[in-house]
Design a protein around this motif. Structure first.
Motif, PDB file in Angstrom:
ATOM      1  N   VAL A 100      34.011  52.418  33.708  1.00 42.35           N
ATOM      2  CA  VAL A 100      35.342  52.113  34.230  1.00 42.35           C
ATOM      3  C   VAL A 100      36.091  51.209  33.255  1.00 42.35           C
ATOM      4  O   VAL A 100      37.285  51.420  32.962  1.00 42.35           O
ATOM      5  N   TRP A 101      35.416  50.182  32.748  1.00 45.27           N
ATOM      6  CA  TRP A 101      36.022  49.252  31.793  1.00 45.27           C
ATOM      7  C   TRP A 101      36.484  49.985  30.538  1.00 45.27           C
ATOM      8  O   TRP A 101      37.583  49.749  30.035  1.00 45.27           O
ATOM      9  N   LEU A 142      34.563  41.334  37.955  1.00 43.43           N
ATOM     10  CA  LEU A 142      33.713  42.090  38.872  1.00 43.43           C
ATOM     11  C   LEU A 142      33.702  41.348  40.202  1.00 43.43           C
ATOM     12  O   LEU A 142      33.268  40.195  40.269  1.00 43.43           O
ATOM     13  N   VAL A 143      34.181  41.993  41.234  1.00 44.49           N
ATOM     14  CA  VAL A 143      34.246  41.386  42.558  1.00 44.49           C
ATOM     15  C   VAL A 143      33.253  42.114  43.451  1.00 44.49           C
ATOM     16  O   VAL A 143      33.446  43.287  43.778  1.00 44.49           O
ATOM     17  N   GLU A 144      32.177  41.431  43.839  1.00 42.85           N
ATOM     18  CA  GLU A 144      31.217  42.046  44.749  1.00 42.85           C
ATOM     19  C   GLU A 144      31.393  41.459  46.140  1.00 42.85           C
ATOM     20  O   GLU A 144      31.345  40.239  46.330  1.00 42.85           O
ATOM     21  N   ILE A 167      37.191  45.189  39.151  1.00 43.35           N
ATOM     22  CA  ILE A 167      36.276  46.249  39.575  1.00 43.35           C
ATOM     23  C   ILE A 167      35.584  45.739  40.835  1.00 43.35           C
ATOM     24  O   ILE A 167      34.796  44.796  40.781  1.00 43.35           O
ATOM     25  N   PHE A 168      35.907  46.342  41.969  1.00 41.93           N
ATOM     26  CA  PHE A 168      35.349  45.938  43.256  1.00 41.93           C
ATOM     27  C   PHE A 168      34.087  46.743  43.550  1.00 41.93           C
ATOM     28  O   PHE A 168      34.073  47.963  43.380  1.00 41.93           O
ATOM     29  N   SER A 194      47.412  45.466  39.184  1.00 42.94           N
ATOM     30  CA  SER A 194      46.728  44.896  38.012  1.00 42.94           C
ATOM     31  C   SER A 194      45.689  45.815  37.393  1.00 42.94           C
ATOM     32  O   SER A 194      45.070  45.464  36.385  1.00 42.94           O
ATOM     33  N   GLY A 195      45.443  46.975  38.000  1.00 48.23           N
ATOM     34  CA  GLY A 195      44.480  47.917  37.449  1.00 48.23           C
ATOM     35  C   GLY A 195      43.068  47.676  37.934  1.00 48.23           C
ATOM     36  O   GLY A 195      42.754  46.656  38.543  1.00 48.23           O
ATOM     37  N   GLY A 196      42.207  48.641  37.657  1.00 50.07           N
ATOM     38  CA  GLY A 196      40.808  48.531  38.048  1.00 50.07           C
ATOM     39  C   GLY A 196      40.371  49.696  38.904  1.00 50.07           C
ATOM     40  O   GLY A 196      40.964  50.776  38.881  1.00 50.07           O
TER      41      GLY A 196
END
Length: 399
Positions: free
Chosen positions: A92-93, A104-106, A176-177, A264-266
């Motif tokens: 993805v990056w 990275l949001v977990e 990135i969630f 913001s993208g992702g």
């Protein structure tokens, strides 16, 4: 005999009394609240049972995950699961043009095992690792210390932050969630279709000696959230007796995630126990787990994990209706997702490297992709900006 006729009712009464589970302090607390305010929604019951800061399951339960806890998650079954998600994040990056900062949001990171395995795979990609900072969405609890220890044992230099909910995210740039077994623990409202319309399922006190539990489900003729019942097109097919569950709390979280990706993208990846395309709607999936065993969600409140299936078609529709600049993928089973990322290839590599662990490696692989178990029960979907469809959706055509 006269003795037997006299004795039987006495024995019956004693058994009835012994049916009730022992009361804990949380049971007394909730019963008092219900007696003062009236029956509570299923959503409020779930929220209290899981997150009450004094008595809640996640606040007070010692061992939750693994063999000594109440359930085992995919990252704890196989290290390869987290490593594949690490390669997915790197893909993805790269698709975003390799930005110098990415977060990275977990959501609901458990013990931090998934993130640790993810970063372990990223050690071979120093440019990605240098760009990453990690944010865990986790309510304040002892788990935060466990997560820090687990992650820093693998990657001591990574930036770690914690927030209690997605509204507290302050970072800029793409995100990135990762939401693995997160939405299944979000509170849901329950409704039941009657001849005259919809009623709501509530939780009330149960003092009856005929039930082992101290709470019971009751119906209320004036449901809350009428708009949710009117907006879901699937419910035109509901007939008397059908039930429906929905999670506005999940919708608020999704709305925030979608807005961040749009501005913001992702991308965001959701993996959870749930229903797939064409499987209708969620009827009545609330369940409890304790010591790796399904139990009533009314049993031993605060000591029992509560979970519901995730409405993947509902999430898909929500995203497609609310944000044109973010797209929702098709829904894959976990088996499709993992094999599409090369799980079988990674297994062969692991077997050649660790031949003595063959039984464990093969057993873990089979458990995660079992078409009669986790491989089919768990679903996966991603939402993303146009032009950034991540693997395996890029080369698989599942609708």
């Amino acid at each position: 005999s006269l003795f037997m006729r006299w004795c039987r009712p006495q024995l019956f009464c004693r058994c009835s009394i012994q049916l009730k589970e022992p009361k804990n302090k949380f049971t007394n607390h909730l019963q008092t609240e219900i007696k003062v305010r009236g029956p509570m929604t299923v959503a409020n019951y779930m929220w209290e049972a899981l997150t009450n800061p004094v008595y809640g399951y996640y606040s007070t339960k010692g061992a939750i995950f693994g063999k000594g806890g109440d359930f085992v998650t995919s990252p704890e079954i196989s290290q390869t699961f987290g490593e594949l998600l690490g390669l997915w994040c790197i893909s993805v990056w790269e698709g975003m043009g390799k930005p110098t900062r990415v977060t990275l949001v977990e959501l609901g990171p458990g013990r931090g095992v998934l993130m640790a395995d993810l970063l372990s795979a990223a050690l071979n990609f120093p440019e990605f690792l240098a760009a990453v900072n990690v944010v865990f969405v986790e309510l304040p609890s002892a788990l935060r210390d466990v997560q820090r220890t687990t992650v820093q044992a693998v990657c001591p230099t990574v930036s770690l932050q914690w927030v209690a909910n997605v509204d507290e995210l302050t970072h800029t740039g793409p995100s990135i969630f990762l939401a693995h077994e997160f939405f299944d623990a979000q509170p849901v409202f329950h409704f039941q279709r009657e001849t005259q319309g919809w009623s709501e399922i509530l939780v009330d006190v149960d003092d009856s000696p005929d039930s082992p539990y101290h709470f019971k489900f009751v119906t209320w003729a004036k449901p809350s959230l009428r708009h949710a019942l009117l907006q879901d097109d699937r419910l035109v097919l509901a007939t008397p007796g059908d039930r429906f569950e929905t999670s506005p709390h999940s919708a608020r979280i999704l709305d925030h995630m979608v807005h961040r990706i749009a501005t913001s993208g992702g991308a965001a990846l959701i993996i959870d126990y749930g229903i797939g395309q064409g499987q209708g709607w969620l009827h009545d999936t609330l369940r409890g787990f304790r010591d790796h065993t399904p139990v009533s969600p009314l049993s031993r409140v605060g000591e029992t994990d509560l979970t519901c299936s995730v409405d993947f078609p509902g999430i898909q529709t929500f995203i497609r209706k609310h944000e044109e600049s973010v797209q929702a993928s098709s829904i894959l089973t976990q088996r499709q997702f993992l094999t599409g990322l090369g799980f079988d290839v990674r297994l062969l590599e692991s077997l050649s490297t660790f031949p003595k662990q063959a039984d464990t490696l093969v057993g873990s692989y089979q458990r995660l992709i079992d078409p009669t178990g986790m491989g089919a029960q768990y679903k996966c979907m991603v939402f993303h900006p146009p032009g950034l469809l991540p693997p395996p959706w890029t080369h698989l055509d599942y609708e």
